[in-house]
Scaffold this motif. Structure first.
Motif, PDB file in Angstrom:
ATOM      1  N   ASP A 223      13.029  -3.350  -0.969  1.00  0.00           N
ATOM      2  CA  ASP A 223      13.054  -1.904  -0.734  1.00  0.00           C
ATOM      3  C   ASP A 223      11.663  -1.441  -0.303  1.00  0.00           C
ATOM      4  OD1 ASP A 223      13.760   0.774  -0.603  1.00  0.00           O
ATOM      5  OD2 ASP A 223      13.550   1.093  -2.774  1.00  0.00           O
ATOM      6  N   LEU A 224      11.177  -1.999   0.771  1.00  0.00           N
ATOM      7  CA  LEU A 224       9.849  -1.642   1.242  1.00  0.00           C
ATOM      8  C   LEU A 224       9.776  -0.176   1.667  1.00  0.00           C
ATOM      9  CD1 LEU A 224       8.950  -4.869   3.265  1.00  0.00           C
ATOM     10  CD2 LEU A 224       8.096  -4.179   1.013  1.00  0.00           C
TER      11      LEU A 224
ATOM     12  N   GLU B   4     -10.782 -10.942   1.803  1.00  0.00           N
ATOM     13  CA  GLU B   4     -10.672 -12.367   2.080  1.00  0.00           C
ATOM     14  C   GLU B   4      -9.239 -12.893   2.101  1.00  0.00           C
ATOM     15  OE1 GLU B   4     -13.483 -15.677   0.477  1.00  0.00           O
ATOM     16  OE2 GLU B   4     -11.872 -15.371  -0.995  1.00  0.00           O
ATOM     17  N   GLU B   5      -8.368 -12.250   1.379  1.00  0.00           N
ATOM     18  CA  GLU B   5      -6.930 -12.541   1.433  1.00  0.00           C
ATOM     19  C   GLU B   5      -6.198 -11.212   1.397  1.00  0.00           C
ATOM     20  OE1 GLU B   5      -5.199 -15.010  -1.525  1.00  0.00           O
ATOM     21  OE2 GLU B   5      -6.672 -16.621  -1.341  1.00  0.00           O
ATOM     22  N   PHE B   6      -5.277 -11.020   2.299  1.00  0.00           N
ATOM     23  CA  PHE B   6      -4.353  -9.894   2.188  1.00  0.00           C
ATOM     24  C   PHE B   6      -3.057 -10.316   2.858  1.00  0.00           C
ATOM     25  CE2 PHE B   6      -7.227  -9.227   5.757  1.00  0.00           C
ATOM     26  CZ  PHE B   6      -6.408  -8.901   6.826  1.00  0.00           C
ATOM     27  N   GLY B   7      -1.964 -10.106   2.123  1.00  0.00           N
ATOM     28  CA  GLY B   7      -0.678 -10.568   2.615  1.00  0.00           C
ATOM     29  C   GLY B   7       0.433  -9.584   2.307  1.00  0.00           C
ATOM     30  N   PHE B   8       1.422  -9.576   3.189  1.00  0.00           N
ATOM     31  CA  PHE B   8       2.554  -8.674   3.021  1.00  0.00           C
ATOM     32  C   PHE B   8       3.793  -9.362   3.589  1.00  0.00           C
ATOM     33  CE2 PHE B   8       4.889  -4.650   3.128  1.00  0.00           C
ATOM     34  CZ  PHE B   8       4.333  -3.982   2.033  1.00  0.00           C
ATOM     35  N   PRO B   9       4.963  -9.193   2.938  1.00  0.00           N
ATOM     36  CA  PRO B   9       6.159  -9.895   3.399  1.00  0.00           C
ATOM     37  C   PRO B   9       6.706  -9.321   4.691  1.00  0.00           C
ATOM     38  CG  PRO B   9       6.733  -8.372   1.652  1.00  0.00           C
ATOM     39  CD  PRO B   9       5.232  -8.347   1.758  1.00  0.00           C
ATOM     40  N   ARG B  10       7.573 -10.076   5.311  1.00  0.00           N
ATOM     41  CA  ARG B  10       8.337  -9.569   6.444  1.00  0.00           C
ATOM     42  C   ARG B  10       9.351  -8.551   5.927  1.00  0.00           C
ATOM     43  NH1 ARG B  10       6.978 -13.518  10.298  1.00  0.00           N
ATOM     44  NH2 ARG B  10       8.382 -12.644  11.877  1.00  0.00           N
ATOM     45  N   ASP B  11       9.881  -7.759   6.796  1.00  0.00           N
ATOM     46  CA  ASP B  11      10.860  -6.743   6.395  1.00  0.00           C
ATOM     47  C   ASP B  11      12.034  -7.404   5.676  1.00  0.00           C
ATOM     48  OD1 ASP B  11       9.182  -5.001   7.696  1.00  0.00           O
ATOM     49  OD2 ASP B  11      10.403  -4.900   9.508  1.00  0.00           O
TER      50      ASP B  11
END
Length: 447
Positions: A310-311, A343-350
């Motif tokens: 539920d982004l 230094e690290e940042f991440g986010f999922p695909r839809d």
């Protein structure tokens, strides 16, 4: 070399000025100006190189040493292709793994750099040499992290197992969170485990690249030695307070050892930031007293700030927490007078899907937020000097419908083998995200 020594502030003095974030007069580590056109150094809140300001757009690609090896799991042609792709979009720095420990710990990568009996994987070390040589050919720099707080490359838990014969697995139903990181923090107090870590540090920092003939300590393609990936002093408050003296000692002794062997390169900790200290800014400040620059890792999904399914409904609240986290670390770095790297940042695909065909609208929003903060800091003369997205998958693709890695496979991705393949990594087909990275690289270099 010309060495610039900045004033050291007491912890109370340094932290009292958080509200006055623009003050950059306090620094706990030495700033070193290296010979022109060679090594990255620090000058106050800036990275410098060759007499000029050095700032970069970067990526994480832990697996480059594996690709560089001349083995069944190596693929040097792919290594070159991936670096060419990264360079073409403006990526100038890559953070990669230079230490992995084999053990029974679940998900510990095989092969690793070292086994319990002390055997070193010479092919993998040569693979690291090849990766460094290829980075150097392209004028790129590397951050090499030497061990891991987490299980996927063996890490500190494996080093404890080597000395004690005991270990815990991450996400074991019988030992739920935070049993694993609490147990792994015993590494810092285990003198035998720490001394063996020091032996591996001496080996690698003292190594000469078998491809270029250049000692690692003399290689301008190396930006920094990093002690570990996300080293935490435990998670439970009682564990953290008990282990902090040993945690600080390990950091200070490791940094001193590296500098005694290599006076040319920066020393980094690899810490996530205040998420690793239950929000305690003072612990982060003390941990970096003898470290050249700060790092912040930003993981909204992992930290429960957004719901991957539920982004749309959770984005606003999550984004507010991200902005607060960024601001907190920018202010801390400015107060300490040291550079800061996202230094690290991440986010999922839809939809938290893993396939390259899945859209990335919310990831694009997230990247824009991180990059905008870096660009704003740069424009204001602030401490943010670099960004490394997590991570680069490139041409690799999952080999199974469940997107799970199987032992023995060689389609390495930025998503480590214990995670769904495609969770956070960017593929070479992710044109929209790549365009955002490219635009930031252009803006950050010239703004």
């Amino acid at each position: 070399m010309v060495e610039l020594t900045f004033p050291i502030c007491g912890r109370r003095t340094a932290l009292a000025g958080l509200a006055a974030a623009g003050l950059a007069g306090c620094s706990g580590a030495r700033g070193v100006l290296a010979p022109p056109k060679r090594f990255v150094a620090t000058r106050g809140m800036r990275f410098v190189r060759g007499g000029g300001w050095y700032r970069y757009t970067g990526a994480n690609a832990w697996y480059l040493a594996w690709l560089g090896s001349d083995t069944k799991y190596g693929d040097r042609a792919r290594l070159r292709r991936e670096l060419d792709r990264l360079q073409s979009i403006g990526v100038g720095n890559v953070r990669l793994l230079a230490g992995a420990e084999e053990s029974p710990v679940k998900n510990s990568i095989k092969p690793g750099f070292e086994t319990q009996d002390g055997t070193l994987n010479r092919s993998l070390l040569t693979g690291l040499d090849v990766a460094m040589a290829e980075l150097g050919k392209r004028g790129m720099t590397a951050v090499l992290y030497l061990t891991n707080n987490w299980e996927w490359s063996g890490g500190m838990m494996s080093r404890l197992y080597w000395e004690t014969g005991r270990y815990k697995d991450m996400n074991d139903p019988a030992d739920p969170w935070p049993a694993f990181p609490d147990a792994a923090s015993a590494f810092y107090a285990n003198r035998d485990a720490v001394e063996r870590f020091f032996r591996s540090v001496r080996m690698l920092v003292g190594r000469t690249n078998t491809v270029t003939g250049t000692a690692y300590k003399d290689d301008p393609a190396l930006m920094a030695w990093q002690l570990a990936n996300e080293p935490r002093p435990g998670v439970s408050p009682e564990v953290m307070q008990a282990i902090l003296p040993d945690y600080y000692r390990w950091i200070d002794d490791s940094a001193a050892l590296i500098r005694s062997l290599d006076p040319n390169h920066l020393v980094s900790l690899g810490m996530e930031g205040t998420i690793a200290t239950d929000g305690d800014v003072e612990i982060v400040a003390r941990a970096h007293r003898n470290i050249d620059y700060l790092t912040a890792h930003i993981w909204p999904l992992n930290w429960g700030w957004v719901d991957g399914k539920d982004l749309a409904g959770t984005w606003a609240a999550g984004a507010a927490k991200v902005r607060d986290y960024i601001d907190r670390h920018v202010k801390l770095a400015a107060t300490l007078g040291k550079p800061l790297v996202f230094e690290e940042f991440g986010f999922p695909r839809d939809g938290e899907l893993y396939d390259p065909a899945a859209t990335t609208q919310f990831r694009q929003r997230f990247y824009r937020m991180i990059y905008a903060a870096a660009e704003a800091s740069r424009a204001a003369g602030g401490p943010v000097q670099g960004t490394n997205f997590w991570a680069w998958n490139g041409e690799a693709r999952a080999q199974h419908p469940d997107h799970r890695f199987r032992d023995g496979e060689t389609q390495y991705m930025g998503d480590p083998p214990h995670e769904p393949q495609g969770w956070y990594g960017n593929f070479d087909s992710d044109d929209a995200v790549i365009a955002i990275v490219r635009q930031h690289a252009q803006t950050f270099a010239t703004a």
